[in-house]
Write an enzyme that holds these catalytic residues in place. Structure first.
Site, PDB file in Angstrom:
ATOM      1  N   SER A 144      22.626  61.333  15.708  1.00 34.41           N
ATOM      2  CA  SER A 144      23.374  60.865  14.528  1.00 34.41           C
ATOM      3  C   SER A 144      22.569  60.012  13.557  1.00 34.41           C
ATOM      4  CB  SER A 144      24.617  60.111  14.975  1.00 34.41           C
ATOM      5  OG  SER A 144      24.271  59.062  15.857  1.00 34.41           O
ATOM      6  N   GLU A 167      34.771  48.871   4.602  1.00 36.47           N
ATOM      7  CA  GLU A 167      34.508  47.893   5.655  1.00 36.47           C
ATOM      8  C   GLU A 167      33.156  48.242   6.256  1.00 36.47           C
ATOM      9  OE1 GLU A 167      36.161  50.665   6.091  1.00 36.47           O
ATOM     10  OE2 GLU A 167      34.924  51.486   7.710  1.00 36.47           O
ATOM     11  N   LYS A 183      26.430  59.216   8.230  1.00 32.04           N
ATOM     12  CA  LYS A 183      27.481  58.554   7.446  1.00 32.04           C
ATOM     13  C   LYS A 183      27.513  59.012   5.990  1.00 32.04           C
ATOM     14  CE  LYS A 183      28.524  54.532  10.171  1.00 32.04           C
ATOM     15  NZ  LYS A 183      27.608  54.510  11.336  1.00 32.04           N
TER      16      LYS A 183
HETATM   17  C1  LIG Z   1      27.966  54.340  12.635  1.00 30.86           C
HETATM   18  C2  LIG Z   1      27.136  55.153  13.537  1.00 30.86           C
HETATM   19  C3  LIG Z   1      27.675  55.767  14.695  1.00 30.86           C
HETATM   20  C4  LIG Z   1      29.086  55.582  15.160  1.00 30.86           C
HETATM   21  O1  LIG Z   1      30.063  56.074  14.326  1.00 30.86           O
HETATM   22  P1  LIG Z   1      30.895  57.399  14.637  1.00 30.86           P
HETATM   23  O2  LIG Z   1      32.013  57.338  13.675  1.00 30.86           O
HETATM   24  O3  LIG Z   1      31.358  57.317  16.068  1.00 30.86           O
HETATM   25  O4  LIG Z   1      29.995  58.542  14.432  1.00 30.86           O
HETATM   26  C5  LIG Z   1      26.841  56.577  15.448  1.00 30.86           C
HETATM   27  N1  LIG Z   1      25.543  56.750  15.123  1.00 30.86           N
HETATM   28  C6  LIG Z   1      24.991  56.174  14.043  1.00 30.86           C
HETATM   29  C7  LIG Z   1      23.548  56.416  13.757  1.00 30.86           C
HETATM   30  C8  LIG Z   1      25.767  55.356  13.215  1.00 30.86           C
HETATM   31  O5  LIG Z   1      25.189  54.777  12.152  1.00 30.86           O
END
Ligand SMILES: *Cc1c(COP(=O)(O)O)cnc(C)c1O
Length: 395
Positions: free
Chosen positions: A379, A112, A90
């Site tokens: 992610s 948000e 993020k």
């Molecule tokens: C917020 C988040 C997501 C989901 O958001 P996307 O916009 O689909 O990437 C996925 N993995 C993590 C670790 C997150 O914090």
């Protein structure tokens, strides 16, 4: 393949701009500013500096050999977004939009947040760029994610509870948009995924494409070949668009987006908006949307708060219809098994969101050949989810 979105932000029938008259000018101004900074050498140099020296890019591409041996088929690599500052992808987007807000002369950002991860990443970027930060968060989410509320406040952000509707992310997003409408002169709306009105889906995709651009470079350098599969979890869809986008033209690279099936897509407790939704309008865009037969938006459920969104970025809806990306849904239980597997075999505790992608490996790997490369976008890291994991996994 034609270039998407078109000038009005359409990905085929999806996307666009379903917004009040008062926001048209702000969206147009933002779209123009985004087009300008995309080609601006100074902006890109500055952004590269913050992504590198502050956030920790480039992130490594790690070959998970133990995990690969476990399945005994193809080679699995992990794109380590979990190693970034604040613990997830993020920060790529919040640093870029923070820098853009400063460029536009804005003094204040609103955001948000559901689980609080985007709120924390936004508050962090606001610190770096000296912007005032207001985060809207559902009252129910504030209770569930008290630690992130505390972190945002330590970072100097104001967290405003939202008591309308289901008191969760969908309602917080409505409030953030309302604030933006009222304060558009000095305020930038820092949207956290590839959702919302044009130009957000295209802009956030661009800012997250650093993931896929690095991955492409790294896998070619390491192996001299492109992957057979890319896999990523899909909430709003930003980490997945970020890794997919630079490979879309490579017809031999197959892509799998993993949605949250919660307690199962046949129950009412899931967040599989592509698998189970129908096209509809929410938060300024047209896309697949979980709704009842009267068009009322349904509540999404997932063990991972980051996947808990009743819609999805409009480009994903387009990619689903075109068949370029395959979307699969993985349950809470399968994701927990994915978490356990990666922890035990590789010593990496993933966030529960990418644990969904790991949780799909038992179904994907038997289809792979020994030389096939599978890349998962990891992610985020699992620290934030330890409480939830502890409730479910006994040691
Ligand atoms: C917020 C988040 C997501 C989901 O958001 P996307 O916009 O689909 O990437 C996925 N993995 C993590 C670790 C997150 O914090």
């Amino acid at each position: 393949m034609k270039k998407l979105p078109d000038a009005k932000g359409h990905f085929g029938p999806y996307g666009g701009r379903y917004i009040p008259e008062t926001l048209v000018k702000a969206c147009e101004e933002l779209a123009a500013a985004f087009q300008a900074v995309k080609k601006d050498k100074k902006f890109n140099e500055e952004l590269r500096y913050y992504l590198g020296a502050y956030a920790g890019r480039p992130t490594p591409l790690y070959e998970a050999k133990n995990l690969s041996s476990h399945f005994g088929c193809g080679r699995i690599f992990l794109k380590r977004e979990d190693l970034l500052h604040t613990g997830a992808h993020k920060i790529n987007n919040t640093l870029a939009q923070g820098l853009l807000a400063k460029r536009l002369g804005k003094k204040r950002i609103v955001a948000e947040t559901g689980a609080g991860q985007h709120g924390v990443a936004s508050a962090t970027a606001a610190c770096v760029f000296g912007l005032k930060c207001v985060v809207y968060m559902g009252a129910v989410d504030m209770e569930r994610q008290a630690l992130n509320v505390y972190k945002m406040r330590l970072l100097g952000a104001e967290v405003r509870p939202v008591h309308s509707g289901s008191k969760t992310l969908k309602d917080a997003t409505n409030e953030a948009i309302r604030d933006w409408v009222t304060n558009v002169e000095d305020t930038h709306y820092l949207l956290g995924s590839v959702v919302g009105p044009h130009p957000y889906p295209a802009m956030v995709r661009e800012f997250q494409s650093v993931i896929g651009n690095e991955t492409r470079h790294q896998i070619l350098k390491l192996t001299g070949r492109l992957p057979a599969y890319l896999m990523a979890c899909v909430g709003g869809g930003s980490n997945s668009m970020g890794i997919f986008h630079p490979f879309l033209k490579d017809r031999n690279v197959r892509m799998v987006g993993i949605e949250a099936a919660g307690e199962g897509v046949h129950t009412h407790h899931h967040a599989a908006s592509i698998t189970k939704g129908r096209p509809g309008v929410l938060h300024g865009m047209k896309s697949y949307l979980l709704q009842d037969k009267n068009g009322q938006v349904l509540l999404a459920h997932s063990i991972s708060a980051g996947l808990d969104y009743p819609s999805v970025g409009p480009e994903h809806s387009y990619l689903k219809d075109s068949g370029r990306v395959i979307y699969q849904a993985v349950t809470d239980r399968e994701a927990l098994r994915g978490f356990e597997l990666l922890t035990k075999l590789e010593g990496i505790m993933p966030a529960l969101e990418p644990a969904h992608a790991v949780g799909y490996l038992p179904k994907l790997m038997p289809k792979t050949k020994r030389n096939d490369i599978v890349i998962i976008c990891l992610s985020g890291r699992g620290d934030k989810d330890m409480g939830t994991v502890q409730e479910h996994l006994k040691v």
